[in-house]
Write an enzyme that holds these catalytic residues in place. Structure first.
Site, PDB file in Angstrom:
ATOM      1  CB  CYS A   1      50.001  41.516  58.738  1.00  0.00           C
ATOM      2  SG  CYS A   1      49.644  43.275  58.874  1.00  0.00           S
TER       3      CYS A   1
ATOM      4  CE  LYS B   1      23.297  15.396  35.175  1.00  0.00           C
ATOM      5  NZ  LYS B   1      22.026  15.578  35.898  1.00  0.00           N
TER       6      LYS B   1
ATOM      7  CG  HIS C   1      20.018  15.502  48.682  1.00  0.00           C
ATOM      8  ND1 HIS C   1      19.895  16.162  49.892  1.00  0.00           N
ATOM      9  CD2 HIS C   1      20.133  16.462  47.738  1.00  0.00           C
ATOM     10  CE1 HIS C   1      19.929  17.458  49.671  1.00  0.00           C
ATOM     11  NE2 HIS C   1      20.071  17.668  48.383  1.00  0.00           N
TER      12      HIS C   1
ATOM     13  CB  SER D   1      52.875  44.828  56.493  1.00  0.00           C
ATOM     14  OG  SER D   1      52.057  43.712  56.779  1.00  0.00           O
TER      15      SER D   1
ATOM     16  NE  ARG E   1      28.175  13.862  40.065  1.00  0.00           N
ATOM     17  CZ  ARG E   1      26.978  14.200  40.484  1.00  0.00           C
ATOM     18  NH1 ARG E   1      26.323  15.172  39.876  1.00  0.00           N
ATOM     19  NH2 ARG E   1      26.417  13.600  41.510  1.00  0.00           N
TER      20      ARG E   1
ATOM     21  CG  MET F   1      19.511  23.516  39.175  1.00  0.00           C
ATOM     22  SD  MET F   1      20.433  24.227  37.821  1.00  0.00           S
ATOM     23  CE  MET F   1      21.729  23.031  37.604  1.00  0.00           C
TER      24      MET F   1
ATOM     25  CE1 TYR G   1      54.703  39.634  55.783  1.00  0.00           C
ATOM     26  CE2 TYR G   1      56.575  40.516  54.561  1.00  0.00           C
ATOM     27  CZ  TYR G   1      55.604  40.656  55.546  1.00  0.00           C
ATOM     28  OH  TYR G   1      55.526  41.818  56.288  1.00  0.00           O
TER      29      TYR G   1
ATOM     30  NE  ARG H   1      19.418  12.749  34.893  1.00  0.00           N
ATOM     31  CZ  ARG H   1      20.412  11.941  35.244  1.00  0.00           C
ATOM     32  NH1 ARG H   1      20.989  11.179  34.340  1.00  0.00           N
ATOM     33  NH2 ARG H   1      20.828  11.911  36.496  1.00  0.00           N
TER      34      ARG H   1
ATOM     35  N   GLY I   1      21.295  17.568  43.073  1.00  0.00           N
ATOM     36  CA  GLY I   1      19.946  17.679  43.624  1.00  0.00           C
ATOM     37  C   GLY I   1      19.374  19.079  43.664  1.00  0.00           C
TER      38      GLY I   1
END
Length: 902
Positions: free
Chosen positions: A854, A27, A456, A786, A340, A107, A874, A96, A105
Site C-alpha cells: 500500500c 545501430k 534533436h 500489507s 531503428r 554521443m 494485490y 558513428r 544526439g
C-alpha cells in the site's frame, strides 16, 4: 574489464544481425540486419561494445583492436576500390556511435574521415565538384575539432555565420568553393589555437582518434544525464560504426533525410519525415536548416522516393513496428544509413500497437508489451481548453503532444535554475543540441524556431514524453538578448507562454486546461464503443481490456473517504488497500482528539472516545457503501499524537502573549504542557502506530467497534461489506497478538448486539525491518500482510524522506549512486529483498496469507513488475494511478508467461 586474447572486437556489416545489440549496439546490429535483407547499405564494419568496455576500464583500446581494424579497413578498401587517405581518389568513412539503446544526439559522430589538404583536391576531381569537396572538408574539421579535440563548437558556427554575412547569403549552400576554402583555412587556425595542435593530416590518425572520442563520449555529462533520465544502465558501453561515406551534399540531385514508417507523434499511417537537398545527415537532425516534408521527395526525385517507400514497408513488416530511418541520396542513388524501432509519443504508442494487431503483424500480448504505464500516465495529463480565449503567437510543428505552460527562458542554465526554485518554464531556442539536455529535462516544454519532427529537440522530447513544438518559423528567437519577437510583439524572459504539442500552436499567457479524453474514459464519461469516441480512447480501451484479462495482481486504491473510493472504483479499483483513519481525526474533529490527549482520568478519556465513535462509524458506513462487495483495508491510527495538536512555536507565542496581557486561556496552557510532553526528537520512530494502541486504553477498541458496527449496519441493509482491520508499525508478534485479542473481543460484542455474523479479518503492515525479518512469527497472528514500502524504505535506508529528498538526493542521482529515487521505484536489492523474504516466511507459516502493498510503490510501473514476481496478491495506490497499475500488472503477467514459454 579484462581483455580476452581470443576475443573478436570487430564485425563486418555482413557478419551481424539485429539480435546482437548487446555486442554491436543498436545501430550496428540494424545496419547488419539491413545488409542481410539486401537493402542498399554502404559497406562498413562495427567495433564492439566489448572493446569500449576495455577502453573505459583501462584507458587504452584492446591490444588486438588496431590489427583487427586494419584488416577490416583493408577489406573495405578492396571492396570500394580506393584507399583511406590516398590523394587522388580517397576513401572517406564516417565514425558513428551506437549503444544498445538509442541515445539520440548524446554521443559523438564524425563524418568525412580521410580528407586532408592533399586528398581534398582528389575528391574534387573524382566528384567533378570542387565546392562539394571543400564543403566536406570544412565539415570534417568542424566536427573533428568539436568532437575529438574539444574545441568550442560556437567558434566554428561564428566563423560560418561571418562567412555567410560577408557573402550576404542566408544559408551555407550559397557559399562557393572559394568561400569554403577560406573557411577551411580559418577552421584550421581555430583548431591550432584552441587545441594546441594542428588538424591531423594523416587519415589513420583521424580514424583512431575519432574512435577513441566515441568511446569517451559514453561518459560525457550529457550522456550520463540522458542515461539517468531514461534509466539506461551505465555499464553497457557503446559500439563504433565505421561506414564508407556516401554524400548528400553533391548538389541538387543529392540530399539526406529521416523517415518514419508512421507518424511518431500520432501513430497515423502516411508519409512522415524530413528531407534536405544538398546536405549531409547531421544537417537534418541538428535543425540548423529548415527541411521540406518527406512527401516533397516524390517531386524532387520520384525514383528514389518510390524505392524508399518500398524499403519502408519492408522494414516495418520485418521489424513489426514503427521504424525510424536515416537515408542519403547520392546523385540519384538511395543509401540506407540507419534504422531503428522509432521513439514515439504515448498516444502513438497505443494507436500503433492496436493498428499492428489489426494488420496481423503482432498479437494482443505483444501489443501490451509495446506500451507502458509511464505512457498511459502521460495520456491522462490535462489538455488546453478549446473554448478558452487565447492570444495566438504562432504555429510550429506538433513534435511531441501535451499542454505546457511556463515562463519563457532562453538557455538551459536558466531553465534548471528557475525550475529548482519552483518555477515552471518553457525552454525556447532556435534549435536545441545535446548540451541543452539538462534544460530540456527541467522545462515543462520545449519550443524551437527551427527544425522539424526529426530534429534533436523533437526526438529527445518524444523519448522523454515532454511537450515540444518545433520549427515555429514566425518566431524570431534572440538568445543573446533573451527574448523572442513575433509580429512586432516582444516576449521577454519571464513572460508566460503556453505551447500545445498536439497542434503546434504557441500562445501568449496561460491557457486553461481541461481533463484529457483518456481520463474521461476511465471515469465513465466517454464510452469507448461510442461512434464519437476518440481513436486514442478506443486503443487504450482495447489494451486495458486485455491487460485486465491476463493480470494476476489485483489493483486496489489508497482512499480515505467515500468520494475518493467512488472515483477509485470508476478507475477500476478492486477494493481499498489503505484507508488512513488519521484523516478522519482532522478538521472539526481535532478538538475531540485534543480532549482525548488531555484526558487526565479514565472517565475523560472514555467520554472523548465515545464522542469520536459515531463520527468514525459514519465515515465507515459511507466507505463500505461506496465499496460494497469489495475489500476495504482500514489502517488503525498511525501518526504521532503531536500531529493533532497546535504547532509548538505558534502555541508558545500565543500563550506568552496571553500571559503578558494576563488573560491566559487554561486550555491553551494545558495544550502547551501536552505538546511539550509529547515532543520527540524523532517522532516517526517514537510513539505511533501499534504503540499508541497499546499505551492509550480504548483507542484501537473504539476504532474496531466503529468498523464493526458500520459493517453490521451495512450488512443488515442487504449490503456486502468486506472490512479488513490493519494494525500499523508492528515490530513483534506479541504487539499484534494483544491488539488482535482486543479486536476479536470487540467484534464478538458487536456481532452479539446486532445479531450479525461479521467476517472481519485482522492483519498488519510490514513497514519495519524487524517485521520483515520475523514475518514467519507475525503470520501466526496476522490474516494478511500489507507492505508499507514508504516507511520500510525509510527504515531500511535510515532516511527521513522529507529531509533527504531536499538535501542530498539530487547529488546522489547526479553521482549515479541512485539510478532513481528509492521512494519512486522500490530498491530491489535492499527493501525488495526484505519484501521477498517476508513473503516466503509468511506463506510458509500461513499458506493462505493474503499479501499486498500500500505504499506509493504500488503505482510505480517498475515496482509493479517486482510485486508480481515475488507473489503479492494485490497492489494499492492513489486513485489516479490505478489505470497505470492495472496496465503494468497485465504487462508483468504477459511478460512472465512469455518467459515461461521460452
Amino acid at each position: 574489464m579484462s581483455e580476452n586474447k581470443d576475443q573478436k572486437f570487430v564485425y563486418d556489416f555482413t557478419e551481424g544481425n539485429r539480435d546482437l545489440k548487446d555486442l554491436l549496439g543498436g545501430k550496428g546490429a540494424n545496419l547488419a540486419e539491413m545488409t542481410n535483407l539486401g537493402l542498399p547499405v554502404p559497406p562498413g564494419f562495427t567495433i564492439t561494445t566489448e572493446a569500449c568496455k576495455v577502453y573505459l576500464a583501462s584507458g587504452e583500446a584492446p591490444a588486438a583492436l588496431r590489427d583487427e581494424v586494419s584488416a577490416h579497413l583493408a577489406a573495405l578498401e578492396a571492396k570500394m576500390g580506393k584507399k583511406l587517405g590516398q590523394s587522388d581518389d580517397p576513401l572517406l568513412v564516417s565514425v558513428r556511435s551506437g549503444a544498445k539503446f538509442s541515445m539520440p544526439g548524446m554521443m559523438d559522430t564524425v563524418l568525412n574521415i580521410g580528407l586532408s589538404d592533399e586528398s581534398v583536391a582528389g575528391l574534387a576531381a573524382q566528384a567533378g565538384n570542387e565546392r562539394f569537396a571543400w564543403d566536406s572538408y570544412r565539415r570534417l574539421i568542424q566536427m573533428f575539432g568539436k568532437t575529438v579535440l574539444d574545441v568550442d563548437g560556437e567558434l566554428f558556427e561564428e566563423a560560418l555565420d561571418e562567412a555567410k554575412a560577408a557573402k550576404k547569403v542566408a544559408v551555407d549552400t550559397d557559399l562557393d568553393a572559394a568561400d569554403l576554402k577560406k573557411l577551411v583555412t580559418r577552421f584550421k587556425k581555430i583548431v591550432a589555437k584552441q587545441a594546441g595542435r594542428e588538424f591531423p593530416q594523416d587519415a589513420r590518425e583521424q580514424l583512431d582518434l575519432a574512435v577513441e572520442a566515441v568511446f569517451n563520449s559514453w561518459n560525457t555529462e550529457r550522456a550520463k544525464l540522458y542515461r539517468r533520465q531514461e534509466r539506461i544502465p551505465s555499464d553497457l558501453g557503446t559500439a563504433v560504426n565505421i561506414c564508407s561515406m556516401v554524400f548528400g551534399n553533391l548538389g541538387p540531385d543529392s540530399g539526406t533525410g529521416v523517415a518514419f514508417t508512421r507518424d511518431p507523434a500520432s501513430g497515423h499511417a502516411g508519409v512522415y519525415g524530413d528531407y534536405l537537398q544538398n546536405a549531409q545527415g547531421e544537417d537534418v537532425v541538428a535543425g540548423i536548416r529548415n527541411t521540406v516534408p518527406l512527401a516533397d521527395l516524390e517531386t524532387i526525385d520520384k525514383a528514389s522516393y518510390d524505392q524508399l517507400m518500398t524499403i519502408m514497408t519492408t522494414l516495418e513488416t520485418h521489424y513489426k513496428d514503427l521504424c525510424d530511418i536515416e537515408f542519403t541520396i547520392e546523385r540519384g542513388q538511395l543509401w540506407m544509413l540507419q534504422t531503428r524501432v522509432g521513439k514515439r509519443t504515448a498516444g502513438a504508442a497505443f494507436r500503433i500497437a492496436t493498428q499492428l494487431v489489426d494488420q496481423g503483424l503482432i498479437d494482443e500480448a505483444e501489443a501490451l508489451q509495446r506500451v507502458n504505464g509511464a505512457q498511459l500516465a502521460q495520456l491522462m495529463f490535462p489538455r488546453f481548453d478549446d473554448d478558452a480565449k487565447t492570444e495566438l503567437l504562432g504555429r510550429g510543428i506538433a513534435a511531441s503532444p501535451g499542454a505546457a505552460v511556463g515562463k519563457a527562458v532562453f538557455d538551459s542554465y536558466t531553465a534548471v535554475k528557475w525550475s529548482r526554485s519552483g518555477e515552471k518554464v518553457i525552454l525556447i531556442r532556435r534549435e536545441t543540441n545535446p548540451d541543452d539536455l539538462d534544460g530540456m529535462i527541467a522545462a515543462e516544454g520545449i519550443l524551437t524556431s527551427r527544425g522539424g519532427k526529426t530534429s534533436h529537440a523533437a526526438v529527445v522530447a518524444r523519448g522523454m514524453g515532454k511537450t515540444c513544438v518545433c520549427g515555429a518559423e514566425d518566431l524570431e528567437v534572440d538568445t543573446k538578448r533573451r527574448r523572442m519577437t513575433v509580429g512586432g510583439k516582444v516576449i521577454e524572459e519571464g513572460d508566460v507562454v503556453s505551447i500545445d504539442g498536439s497542434t503546434g500552436k504557441v500562445y501568449l499567457g496561460e491557457v486553461p486546461v481541461v481533463p484529457s479524453p483518456v481520463v474521461e474514459y476511465f471515469e465513465g464519461r466517454m464510452h469507448a464503443g461510442a461512434d464519437d469516441a476518440d481513436e486514442l480512447v478506443q486503443a487504450v480501451h482495447r489494451i486495458m481490456a486485455y491487460a485486465d484479462r491476463v493480470r494476476r495482481l489485483r489493483v486496489r486504491a489508497n482512499a480515505d473517504n467515500a468520494e475518493d473510493a467512488l472515483r477509485a472504483r470508476r478507475f477500476g479499483a478492486q477494493g481499498i488497500g489503505l484507508c488512513r483513519t488519521e484523516h478522519m481525526f482532522l478538521g472539526e474533529r481535532r478538538e475531540l482528539v485534543e480532549h482525548l490527549i488531555l484526558a487526565d482520568t479514565d472517565k475523560e478519556r472514555e467520554e472523548a472516545l465515545s464522542a469520536l465513535l459515531p463520527l468514525q462509524k459514519k465515515d465507515f458506513v459511507e466507505l463500505f457503501e461506496a465499496m460494497d462487495g469489495l475489500p476495504v483495508t482500514v489502517r488503525l491510527l498511525d501518526p504521532p499524537l503531536h500531529e493533532f495538536l497546535p504547532d509548538i512555536t505558534e502555541l508558545s507565542v500565543r500563550v506568552a502573549l496571553a500571559e503578558a496581557r494576563k488573560d491566559a486561556n487554561e486550555n491553551d496552557l494545558r495544550l502547551l504542557q501536552a505538546v511539550h510532553k509529547l515532543h520527540e526528537q524523532n517522532p516517526m520512530l517514537g510513539l505511533r502506530g501499534v504503540r499508541l494502541g497499546l499505551v492509550i486504553p480504548g483507542l484501537f477498541a473504539m476504532q474496531v467497534r466503529a468498523i464493526a458496527e458500520a459493517a453490521a449496519e451495512r450488512k443488515n441493509a442487504k449490503g456486502d461489506p468486506r472490512a479488513e482491520i490493519m494494525v500499523p508499525l508492528v515490530g513483534t508478534v506479541q504487539e499484534l497478538e494483544i491488539v488482535r485479542d482486543e479486536a476479536d473481543a470487540v467484534i464478538a460484542e458487536v456481532e452479539a448486539a446486532t445479531g450479525t455474523s461479521l467476517k472481519l479479518t485482522v492483519g498488519t503492515m510490514i513497514e519495519l525491518p524487524r517485521a520483515a525479518l520475523t514475518a514467519g512469527q507475525i503470520a501466526e497472528a496476522a490474516q494478511f500482510f500489507s507492505f508499507g514500502t514508504n516507511d520500510l524504505t525509510q527504515t531500511v535506508w535510515g532516511f527521513s524522506r522529507d529531509d533527504v529528498e531536499a538535501s542530498f538526493f539530487t547529488a546522489y542521482l547526479e553521482k549515479g549512486i541512485f539510478g532513481v529515487s528509492p521512494f519512486e521505484t522500490i530498491d530491489k536489492d535492499g527493501v525488495g529483498a526484505l519484501v521477498r523474504s517476508a513473503v516466503q516466511a509468511g506463506r510458509a507459516t500461513r499458506p493462505d496469507l493474503k499479501l499486498g502493498v500500500c505504499g506509493e510503490h504500488g503505482g510505480d510501473p517498475e515496482s509493479v513488475h517486482f510485486f508480481h514476481e515475488v507473489g503479492l496478491d494485490y497492489v494499492s495506490c492513489s486513485p489516479f494511478r490505478i489505470p497505470v497499475a492495472r496496465l503494468e500488472a497485465g504487462r508483468a503477467a504477459a511478460e512472465a508467461k512469455g518467459s515461461d514459454s521460452r
